[in-house]
Structures are given as C-alpha cells and as structure tokens.
Design an enzyme around this catalytic site. Structure first.
Site, short mmCIF file in Angstrom:
data_model
loop_
_atom_site.label_atom_id
_atom_site.label_comp_id
_atom_site.label_asym_id
_atom_site.label_seq_id
_atom_site.Cartn_x
_atom_site.Cartn_y
_atom_site.Cartn_z
N HIS A 140 0.79 44.37 17.51
CA HIS A 140 0.89 43.23 16.61
C HIS A 140 2.31 43.21 16.03
O HIS A 140 2.50 43.31 14.82
CB HIS A 140 -0.17 43.31 15.51
CG HIS A 140 -0.43 42.02 14.81
ND1 HIS A 140 -1.70 41.50 14.64
CD2 HIS A 140 0.40 41.12 14.23
CE1 HIS A 140 -1.63 40.36 13.98
NE2 HIS A 140 -0.35 40.11 13.72
N GLU A 186 -0.43 37.25 19.64
CA GLU A 186 0.51 36.12 19.58
C GLU A 186 1.84 36.41 20.27
O GLU A 186 2.91 36.37 19.64
CB GLU A 186 0.74 35.71 18.12
CG GLU A 186 -0.53 35.21 17.45
CD GLU A 186 -0.30 34.66 16.05
OE1 GLU A 186 0.84 34.76 15.55
OE2 GLU A 186 -1.26 34.13 15.46
N TYR A 329 -4.78 27.69 13.89
CA TYR A 329 -4.67 27.31 12.49
C TYR A 329 -4.47 25.82 12.30
O TYR A 329 -4.97 25.25 11.33
CB TYR A 329 -3.49 28.04 11.83
CG TYR A 329 -3.66 29.52 11.65
CD1 TYR A 329 -4.12 30.05 10.45
CD2 TYR A 329 -3.35 30.41 12.68
CE1 TYR A 329 -4.27 31.42 10.27
CE2 TYR A 329 -3.49 31.79 12.51
CZ TYR A 329 -3.95 32.28 11.30
OH TYR A 329 -4.10 33.63 11.13
N GLU A 402 -8.24 34.60 15.08
CA GLU A 402 -7.71 34.31 13.74
C GLU A 402 -7.93 32.84 13.41
O GLU A 402 -7.74 31.98 14.26
CB GLU A 402 -6.20 34.60 13.64
CG GLU A 402 -5.80 36.05 13.60
CD GLU A 402 -4.30 36.23 13.46
OE1 GLU A 402 -3.63 35.32 12.92
OE2 GLU A 402 -3.78 37.28 13.90
N TRP A 452 -8.76 35.03 9.03
CA TRP A 452 -7.52 35.62 8.51
C TRP A 452 -7.39 35.18 7.06
O TRP A 452 -7.15 34.02 6.80
CB TRP A 452 -6.29 35.17 9.31
CG TRP A 452 -5.08 35.94 8.85
CD1 TRP A 452 -4.27 35.63 7.79
CD2 TRP A 452 -4.60 37.17 9.37
NE1 TRP A 452 -3.31 36.59 7.63
CE2 TRP A 452 -3.49 37.55 8.59
CE3 TRP A 452 -5.00 38.01 10.42
CZ2 TRP A 452 -2.77 38.71 8.83
CZ3 TRP A 452 -4.28 39.16 10.65
CH2 TRP A 452 -3.17 39.51 9.87
#
Length: 501
Positions: A140, A186, A329, A402, A452
């Site tokens: 990460h 990501e 998101y 997430e 998240w």
C-alpha cells in the site's frame, strides 16, 4: 388523525423503505473496514522497521498540507487490540489491512524481521479470535527506502523478484490463517501521483520543466512502474498457485481504484472519451490481468512509451487473479480533448487519454463535494461502474475494497457536531443501495464491501486535515476513539437479519 401525525408516519415509513440492511445482500456477503500500515500503525522507529519512501517524502517541505507525518498516526501498532474490539462491536465480518514491507524486510530483502512477523501474527490472531476475517494487502505504497536507493524502486525490473520473495514470505508465515490476499493497492494512483504528478512518494515528475520535482520523466515513468507492478503481481500469484494454493486454499486479488466516467454529452466524441478514460484508469491494469494486453486505446495513444508484454509475460499476467478489488469513491464527466492543449502543456502520461475530466456540466456540479475537492458524491456511479466491470470483463468476482467520504478537520468545530455525521451515513446508504441494485438488477458478481475507514487517520498529502473514520480520533487527547453516529448506523445495518420490504 392529525395532519402532523400522518406526516410523521409517512416519513417513518419512507425511512424504513429506504433503509438498507445486511439481509438485503446475498448470503455470505462480507462487510468490513479498510486501512493501511503507513496511515494507521505509527511506531515508525519500533520493531526494527526500516524507513519507507513515505517517511522520506514527508520530510520534504510542502509535500503534506499541514506539514505532518505518520510517525504516530493513530498508533494502531500499540492499540490494535482496542481497534479490533471496535470492529467487533459494530459487527464487521472482515478487516482489510496492509503489511509494511519494511517491517518484514527492513532493508527490502534479506532475512525476515522476527519482530515484524510477530506483530502481524498477533494482529491476525486477534482478529480471528473475534471471528473477523483478515484481508491482507501486501503493498500500500510504502516501499522500503532501501530499495528506492539501491536500484530506483519500481522503475527497475529487479524489484519484481524482490516483491515475489516478500510475498512468498508472507504467504508462508501467515497463509495458514489468511485466506484473502491483495497484492497491490491502487497501482494507478501510485504510478500517476508518484511518477507523473510527483505529489506522492517517491515524488518524481517532469511536468512544467521540473518545477515541482528534482527528477523524473512524467511521460514514461508511470508506464514503466505500472508494468513492473503487473509483472510483480503475476509473479506473486503464480508463486502462491504453485507452492501454497493446494494446502492453504486462499484467494489472491488486487485493489484497483476507479472513478466512473460519464460522457459529457451524447456526442460520439464524448462517449468515446469516457471509454478512453476508463481504459486509462481501470483498463490500464484490469485489461492485462484479464486479457493479457493493454487496452488498444492506450497502445495507440501512448505508442512506444507503453511497454509491451512478451508472449510469456502475457500468459503469466492473464488470469492472474481470483477476485477484483475495486476502490470507488467518485464519478466525473469525460469530455473529448480535441485540441490536446493539456497534453501540450503537461507532456505527461495522465494527458495521453485525450480526455478532459470535469465535475461540471452546463454550470451544474455532478454531485455534492465532500471535504476533499476530488470527492464528489455520486452514488449512481457505483451502479454504472459495476455494470461496466460485468459487461467488459465477463462478470468476475468483485469486492469493493474501499468506499467512503471525508469531513474537514476544522479546529474550532464542536465535537457534538462532528460526531453527528449524517452526511457520511447518507453517503454509505446511497452507495450501498446502488451496489445492491447492481447485484440484484444486473447480476453483478459482488462479494463484499469495505468502508474507508474505521478510524480517522493520516491521509497522505492531506495529513490530518480530513477525517474519513466511523470513529473520531481525538488527536489532542491520547488518540481517544469516539464513535460517530455512523457507528450506530452501521451496527444497525449489520445487525438486521431480515430484509426490509
């Protein structure tokens, strides 16, 4: 019956109908929270941990908006048992966390660090003791600084073998209890923000003639980094398949961030621009993993700056996942960049797509904005993104690894106001409702949803200026965890065993 009473009944009924619960989702659907080592653990100088590229970046002035670092973060390293109790209190099924490579191998390679192994063994055991399943991310963003110094980190193909060895060690040490692995988090953001825009570690770029970065090449380095990440992922997957799969029975995926891109207009050029935007973000990684090659639009527009897979590498990468993790998101409009002015000015990878992403159309914003300016609240984007993954990639198993929104960390806000996070509740309710529609109406093969995040935490370039957590962290008073209203809401959602009709 008075009119006021009738209105109250109707409002209550409406709330009941719109409410969402665990029982609405398919049997076995997983609910959890997500975190990362660098944003949560702290204790950067304990347990023989080696420095990372983020430790280095935070020492550069101006890289973090509040000049903070994650040396302490939320002290998850010392308080993980308390945090596991919080997850259990809510009723979460799983916890997605990342292992710090530099805790296992302080110098990136060599002999494993026993203190690092012991810490993660203790965390995994604490989770399992509460019936919480660990979902473990191997990378990460916090690369050991030693590897960056030794050979340039992800720009050098030498890192592929080192990552596979690190992954092998984790499979060997933890795989008897960990059944869900995520190799990378990501990689799109890591490649673009770290090697194109230079705003995140390792902070390399060449945009505007190296005004922002000392070194780097924004037009080529993101593609090299992404290519090495894909090969490292595939190498780890094949190593697990060969040495551990039969005995441990685990699954391996990758967490890819993706916005949904909606065409700016009905014109063909904007429809094509939206498709290209998806290719250059999600398709950059998922096309090779599913088909063994990069999207044709990327091959055309990036040309020889985009590395190619050999026949052997294509076979190695293609099909190298058991599930697709999606971090989602927000949503943007995509408009065709006819004149390519952005490309002329930036001369970087992020403008190769010939797309102008925008949150505005005809003067109207696509959705309300959270504290972070990039986070526009567009719940229907979740539905469209899931449908896209199903239709383009053959409906693979998907986990939402997430999803969440942030509030601003205003120093003079009243605590009672901050704790009443109705906007966050509405966000999760609406995004989960659209996810549920994708499962029910489109047959999308989605298996889990991770929030998240459990706690407010250190948010990269934003430092401590925003709060994503279900729990408020009192940074001034012993990092006390205080539940927001969303904790009670999620507890009720997860406790509901019967579907609301």
């Amino acid at each position: 019956m008075s009119l006021l009473t009738l209105v109250h009944i109707l409002v209550s009924f409406s709330a009941c109908v719109e409410a969402i619960s665990r029982a609405d989702f398919p049997p076995g659907f997983i609910f959890g929270t997500a975190s990362s080592a660098y944003q949560y653990e702290g204790a950067v100088n304990e347990g023989q941990r080696g420095p990372t590229i983020w430790d280095t970046l935070t020492k550069r002035p101006g890289r973090v908006i509040d000049f903070s670092n994650a040396d302490v973060a939320v002290d998850h390293y010392h308080r993980y048992k308390e945090d596991v109790e919080l997850m259990n209190d809510i009723g979460m099924d799983a916890y997605r966390f990342s292992i710090s490579w530099s805790r296992i191998f302080p110098n990136g390679t060599g002999e494993p660090n026993e203190e690092g192994l012991s810490y993660y063994n203790s965390l995994i055991d604490a989770l399992l003791d509460k019936g919480i399943e660990p979902y473990v991310t191997l990378f990460h963003w916090d690369l050991p600084q030693a590897l960056e110094d030794r050979y340039g980190g992800w720009l050098n193909s030498e890192i592929i073998e080192d990552f596979v060895q690190y992954a092998f060690t984790c499979f060997k040490e933890f795989g008897d209890r960990v059944k869900h692995w995520i190799t990378f988090n990501e990689p799109y953001n890591f490649a673009i923000d770290g090697y194109d825009l230079g705003i995140q570690a390792p902070g390399r770029c060449s945009i505007l003639s190296h005004v922002f970065c000392r070194e780097g090449k924004s037009s080529t380095e993101p593609y090299i980094v992404a290519h090495n990440i894909l090969l490292a992922h595939a190498g780890a997957f094949r190593a697990y398949e060969q040495h551990f799969k039969n005995e441990q029975g685990g699954l391996i995926g990758i967490a890819l961030n993706s916005r949904w891109y909606e065409p700016f207009s009905n014109a063909d050029e904007d429809t094509e621009a939206a498709a290209r935007a998806m290719d250059f973000e999600l398709g950059w990684f998922l096309d090779p993993l599913m088909f063994g090659h990069y999207p044709p639009s990327m091959q055309k527009l990036a040309g020889d700056r985009l590395p190619q897979f050999s026949t052997h590498a294509s076979k190695l990468v293609s099909g190298s996942l058991d599930f697709v993790g999606i971090n989602h998101y927000t949503t943007l409009y995509a408009r065709n960049d006819r004149l390519r002015i952005r490309k002329l000015v930036m001369d970087d990878a992020s403008t190769d797509s010939a797309v102008i992403p925008t949150a505005y159309r005809h003067g109207k914003k696509i959705g309300e904005t959270a504290a972070s300016s990039w986070l526009h609240i567009v719940p229907w984007g979740m539905f469209k993104l899931m449908k896209h993954v199903k239709e383009k990639y053959g409906n693979p198993p998907v986990v939402i690894t997430e999803n969440g929104m942030d509030d601003a960390n205003h120093p003079f806000s009243r605590l009672e106001d901050v704790l009443q996070d109705d906007k966050r509740i509405q966000y999760h309710n609406d995004y989960m409702s659209n996810l549920l529609d994708a499962i029910r109406k489109e047959g999308c093969n989605v298996h889990g949803y991770f929030v998240w995040s459990l706690l407010d935490n250190w948010e990269w370039n934003s430092g401590y200026t925003v709060r994503f957590g279900l729990y408020y962290i009192d940074y001034k008073n012993n990092l006390t965890r205080i539940p927001k209203a969303s904790v009670q809401w999620f507890s009720q959602v997860l406790a509901q065993k019967t579907a609301i009709i």
